[in-house]
Design a protein around this motif. Structure first.
Motif, short mmCIF file in Angstrom:
data_model
loop_
_atom_site.label_atom_id
_atom_site.label_comp_id
_atom_site.label_asym_id
_atom_site.label_seq_id
_atom_site.Cartn_x
_atom_site.Cartn_y
_atom_site.Cartn_z
N LYS A 433 0.84 -1.19 0.00
CA LYS A 433 0.00 0.00 0.00
C LYS A 433 0.88 1.25 0.00
CE LYS A 433 -3.75 1.94 2.87
NZ LYS A 433 -4.87 1.78 1.94
N PRO A 434 0.65 2.20 -0.93
CA PRO A 434 1.45 3.43 -0.90
C PRO A 434 1.01 4.32 0.26
CG PRO A 434 -0.25 3.60 -2.58
CD PRO A 434 -0.34 2.20 -2.03
N GLY A 435 1.92 5.10 0.76
CA GLY A 435 1.57 6.00 1.86
C GLY A 435 2.62 7.08 2.04
N PHE A 436 2.15 8.23 2.47
CA PHE A 436 3.02 9.37 2.74
C PHE A 436 2.81 9.80 4.19
CE2 PHE A 436 2.35 9.35 -1.82
CZ PHE A 436 3.63 9.51 -2.31
N ALA A 437 3.47 10.88 4.58
CA ALA A 437 3.36 11.34 5.96
C ALA A 437 1.91 11.54 6.37
CB ALA A 437 4.14 12.64 6.12
N GLN A 438 1.12 12.17 5.50
CA GLN A 438 -0.27 12.44 5.83
C GLN A 438 -1.03 11.13 6.09
OE1 GLN A 438 1.54 13.64 3.33
NE2 GLN A 438 0.82 15.63 2.60
N THR A 439 -0.73 10.11 5.28
CA THR A 439 -1.37 8.80 5.47
C THR A 439 -1.03 8.24 6.85
OG1 THR A 439 -0.75 8.48 3.13
CG2 THR A 439 -1.85 6.66 4.26
N MET A 440 0.23 8.34 7.23
CA MET A 440 0.66 7.82 8.53
C MET A 440 -0.04 8.56 9.67
SD MET A 440 2.73 5.63 7.28
CE MET A 440 2.15 5.71 5.59
N GLU A 441 -0.17 9.86 9.52
CA GLU A 441 -0.81 10.66 10.57
C GLU A 441 -2.30 10.37 10.65
OE1 GLU A 441 2.53 14.17 9.95
OE2 GLU A 441 0.50 14.44 9.17
N GLN A 442 -2.90 10.09 9.50
CA GLN A 442 -4.34 9.79 9.49
C GLN A 442 -4.64 8.46 10.16
OE1 GLN A 442 -4.69 10.10 5.27
NE2 GLN A 442 -4.89 12.33 5.27
N VAL A 443 -3.79 7.45 9.96
CA VAL A 443 -4.09 6.11 10.45
C VAL A 443 -3.50 5.84 11.84
CG1 VAL A 443 -2.09 4.84 9.51
CG2 VAL A 443 -4.34 3.73 9.63
N SER A 444 -2.69 6.75 12.35
CA SER A 444 -2.02 6.54 13.65
C SER A 444 -2.77 7.16 14.82
CB SER A 444 -0.61 7.14 13.60
OG SER A 444 -0.69 8.55 13.46
N GLY A 445 -3.80 7.95 14.55
CA GLY A 445 -4.48 8.69 15.61
C GLY A 445 -4.00 10.11 15.78
N LEU A 446 -2.87 10.47 15.13
CA LEU A 446 -2.36 11.84 15.27
C LEU A 446 -3.29 12.86 14.66
CD1 LEU A 446 1.50 11.72 14.69
CD2 LEU A 446 0.29 12.40 16.76
N ALA A 447 -3.83 12.56 13.48
CA ALA A 447 -4.77 13.51 12.86
C ALA A 447 -6.01 13.68 13.72
CB ALA A 447 -5.14 13.04 11.45
N TRP A 448 -6.45 12.59 14.35
CA TRP A 448 -7.67 12.65 15.16
C TRP A 448 -7.55 13.66 16.30
CZ3 TRP A 448 -12.39 10.87 14.26
CH2 TRP A 448 -13.31 10.92 15.30
N ILE A 449 -6.35 13.85 16.83
CA ILE A 449 -6.17 14.77 17.96
C ILE A 449 -5.66 16.14 17.49
CG2 ILE A 449 -5.82 12.90 19.60
CD1 ILE A 449 -2.80 13.55 19.54
N THR A 450 -5.64 16.38 16.17
CA THR A 450 -5.21 17.66 15.63
C THR A 450 -6.38 18.37 14.97
OG1 THR A 450 -2.97 16.83 15.23
CG2 THR A 450 -3.63 18.81 14.03
N GLY A 451 -6.63 19.61 15.39
CA GLY A 451 -7.71 20.37 14.78
C GLY A 451 -8.74 20.81 15.80
N GLU A 452 -9.79 21.44 15.31
CA GLU A 452 -10.85 21.95 16.17
C GLU A 452 -11.95 20.92 16.33
OE1 GLU A 452 -11.66 26.29 15.65
OE2 GLU A 452 -10.49 26.02 13.83
N ALA A 453 -12.60 20.92 17.48
CA ALA A 453 -13.53 19.86 17.84
C ALA A 453 -14.68 19.71 16.86
CB ALA A 453 -14.07 20.10 19.25
N ASP A 454 -15.14 20.81 16.26
CA ASP A 454 -16.31 20.75 15.38
C ASP A 454 -15.93 20.69 13.91
OD1 ASP A 454 -15.28 23.32 15.43
OD2 ASP A 454 -17.23 24.28 15.12
N LEU A 455 -14.65 20.45 13.60
CA LEU A 455 -14.20 20.34 12.22
C LEU A 455 -13.51 18.99 12.04
CD1 LEU A 455 -12.69 23.89 11.60
CD2 LEU A 455 -14.87 23.01 10.75
N PRO A 456 -13.36 18.53 10.80
CA PRO A 456 -12.67 17.26 10.58
C PRO A 456 -11.23 17.31 11.09
CG PRO A 456 -13.85 17.92 8.60
CD PRO A 456 -13.91 19.10 9.55
N PRO A 457 -10.67 16.15 11.39
CA PRO A 457 -9.27 16.10 11.82
C PRO A 457 -8.35 16.70 10.77
CG PRO A 457 -10.36 13.99 12.21
CD PRO A 457 -11.31 14.82 11.41
N MET A 458 -7.18 17.17 11.24
CA MET A 458 -6.17 17.76 10.36
C MET A 458 -4.85 17.01 10.55
SD MET A 458 -6.86 21.81 11.06
CE MET A 458 -8.51 22.52 10.94
#
Length: 665
Positions: A433-458
């Motif tokens: 499966k191809p993946g970049f930094a953003q992919t790793m952050e999305q699947v690791s839980g890091l994106a989930w804890i980044t951003g504002e509560a009422d907006l999608p993860p960043m």
């Protein structure tokens, strides 16, 4: 003999440095601090012994020890917010305000600038400290600056854009990135033009493939509403699993966006045994590379590295080895150069591929060889035969297709150390499966804890260089062991290690950590506040009652209308952590960085004079020996001087397009 380390730490930086060294076989003695042993701290300090010893090889500290009391024969690695020397050495700061200083916060957000979740700056500083410990000399005094570390890992070389003739990156959210599906969020990352075109085919908008404006990140930002309406009309009618199946068929980097709880249920991680149970049953990410060698002092000067990496994660690992003195030969193909050349700051220039900011930042100190495979296979073999290390970051199937498997490489050179940096590892359901930094952050839980509560993860946008740090560390460990080995250092496992705090705390408490914007529950007051002028923001982090009283006395609690920089200075003068929220392009110029010579001036044969970053600790001589190579710049030098190719053979290779100095379509 194993390295003996004394650790005196209060932050993740010192603790993670000690953990990396301990996991590599060092004996780590830790001076106990007056602190509760939370589940996360047990993860950081497992395997260390408590106490104090002066009979050590290295002292690691992040508490501001008086170094005059340390044995002069002991190497010392210190970590502090701005470094122990310079006009800002005593300024108050923490992870939150340093993110503002380094341009990370200023690169992200829709309504207001938003910090990244987790303590990525501290982790990165810890990794640099561990690398410094392995490459230090006895009596060395290494002075690591977290700000400089974060400029290298949380700023996508935005400060190089103006030098190369372009505006710096704007505050934004990548498009596409984290998007809603029928049953959750799915993360995308379309780094290359082909990936974005395939994405348009997937969402059933082939009519946009020839839209020149949407083909650029800036164009998508201008048409954000229109673009997202089309994306969401497609994604919200399908499940995450359905979307991922289609994305994989089209080779689009995509992943489920996990929480710190659901990350444990990812099939690929379970099958590979990525999380291991601690003594109390909590899940810990395992050591993020396959063991080879052990922690010990290593001198890489004279070591030759064949660099078959591309994009940012792999090149950042070999860039670090080059700064430390290794002879790094970057191998590209004229038919398929490093794609980071194509993220150019000057698309209309004659040699436009020589103006990529990330390419310049991540490839200093290297020589460049451009040869096509399979035509240049024999030349590659001869280069490998006279080298010590090969580093690559393809998906595993690529080396197999090229018949460059580790068995083949080790047959050519039985003493070679082969460092492999696939996105998800060498086996498991996501192996190819191809993946970049953003992919790793999305699947690791890091994106989930980044951003504002009422907006999608960043996405934090720090995964590439953090993965590179771990791969470089693994390479140094391997160099202190038997040769003829394969080291697996997957991107995802490095990122899971720096995402561990949220995962462990969630498992321990049963409460899933989520996004809180710029707020920190541990702070009395933390956030970004608008000041006088357009898009002028001040980052403030009040940690104690005393600081809160001072803030009220100074400003009455209201920052609106105040001059940003004057207010920051006022708060700092009174011991309150504060910072201007800087754009990535403006973050690398200040008196502290100038004092510590963070940027080094080099002249590139096409791009001209550039101020480029070295490592985040000063030394008497420059870190950078040369700018990033032009495509195939050192073809003749490497082939004739190193491999014994004659001038006649060289001309024939060029005539047959086996080698080249410009991209071929």
């Amino acid at each position: 003999m194993s390295l003996r380390v004394m650790e005196v730490s209060r932050t993740v930086a010192g603790g993670y440095c000690g953990k990396l060294l301990r996991d590599a076989g060092a004996e780590v003695i830790r001076a106990e601090q007056d602190e509760p042993r939370s589940p996360f701290l047990r993860f950081l300090h497992e395997g260390k012994t408590s106490g104090w010893s002066a009979e050590v090889d290295v002292l690691v500290e992040d508490v501001g020890l008086d170094l005059n009391t340390v044995d002069p024969d002991v190497a010392v690695v210190s970590v502090s917010p701005f470094g122990r020397s310079g006009p800002w050495a005593s300024r108050p700061a923490n992870e939150f305000t340093l993110q503002a200083w380094c341009g990370s916060t200023g690169s992200r957000g829709l309504r207001e600038p938003v910090c990244s979740g987790g303590r990525l700056g501290e982790y990165a500083a810890g990794a640099y400290a561990a690398i410094a410990a392995l490459t230090a000399t006895p009596s060395a005094r290494v002075d690591i600056s977290m700000l400089e570390t974060m400029l290298l890992t949380q700023n996508t070389f935005g400060y190089l854009f103006p030098q190369l003739g372009a505006e710096g990156p704007a505050r934004s959210v990548e498009l596409p990135s984290v998007e809603p599906a029928k049953d959750g969020y799915v993360g995308f990352c379309t780094v290359t033009a082909q990936q974005f075109q395939n994405f348009l085919l997937m969402i059933e908008r082939p009519d946009w493939i020839d839209d020149a404006e949407l083909a650029t990140a800036a164009g998508r930002r201008r048409r954000r509403t229109e673009f997202l309406q089309a994306v969401h009309a497609w994604t919200t009618t399908r499940t995450v699993a359905e979307i991922l199946e289609l994305a994989e068929a089209l080779r689009i980097p995509a992943a489920p966006v996990t929480t710190p709880a659901s990350v444990l249920e990812v099939e690929h991680f379970r099958e590979r045994g990525v999380f291991v149970p601690s003594h109390d049953g909590l899940p810990w990410p395992r050591v993020p590379y396959s063991p080879a060698g052990q922690a010990g002092f290593v001198d890489v000067r004279g070591i030759r590295v064949v660099d078959m990496t591309a994009f940012w994660a792999g090149p950042s690992a070999t860039n670090l080895l080059a700064a430390l003195g290794a002879d790094v030969v970057k191998v590209e193909s004229p038919s398929r150069p490093d794609p980071m050349r194509f993220t150019t700051a000057r698309p209309g220039a004659e040699s436009w591929w020589e103006y990529g900011p990330i390419f310049h930042g991540a490839n200093t100190g290297k020589r460049g060889l451009a040869l096509d495979l399979p035509a240049g296979r024999d030349l590659l073999r001869r280069l490998i035969e006279v080298s010590d290390v090969l580093v690559e970051n393809f998906t595993p199937r690529v080396l197999e297709q090229l018949d460059l498997t580790p068995d083949r490489l080790l047959a050519w050179n039985p003493d070679l150390i082969v460092v492999r940096m696939p996105a998800f590892g060498l086996d498991g359901p996501w192996r190819d499966k191809p993946g970049f930094a953003q992919t790793m952050e999305q699947v690791s839980g890091l994106a989930w804890i980044t951003g504002e509560a009422d907006l999608p993860p960043m996405t934090p946008k720090a995964g590439d260089p953090i993965a590179g740090l771990h791969a470089a560390f693994a390479t140094l460990v391997a160099l202190n062991g038997p040769r003829g080995v394969v080291v697996e250092a997957p991107m995802i496992e490095a990122i899971l290690n720096v995402a561990a705090e949220a995962v462990i705390d969630t498992a321990a408490t049963g409460v899933t950590r989520s996004r809180t914007g710029n707020h920190d529950p541990a702070a009395l007051l933390q956030g970004v506040f608008p000041c006088a002028g357009p898009d002028q923001w001040l980052a403030l982090s009040v940690q104690t009652e005393e600081q809160l009283v001072r803030l009220t006395q100074l400003l009455g609690g209201d920052l609106a209308g105040h001059d940003r920089d004057a207010t920051v200075q006022l708060l700092l003068d009174h011991g309150i952590p504060a910072a201007p929220v800087l754009a990535p392009a403006e973050a690398a110029r200040n008196p502290q960085l100038e004092h510590r010579r963070f940027l080094e001036r080099l002249t590139h044969p096409i791009a001209g004079t550039l101020d480029l970053p070295g490592l985040p600790y000063p030394r008497s001589q420059p870190w950078l020996s040369r700018p990033a190579p032009t495509l195939g710049q050192h073809n003749a030098e490497i082939l004739t001087d190193l491999l014994g190719v004659s001038d006649l053979e060289l001309a024939d290779l060029r005539a047959r397009d086996v080698i080249g100095e410009s991209p071929r379509r």
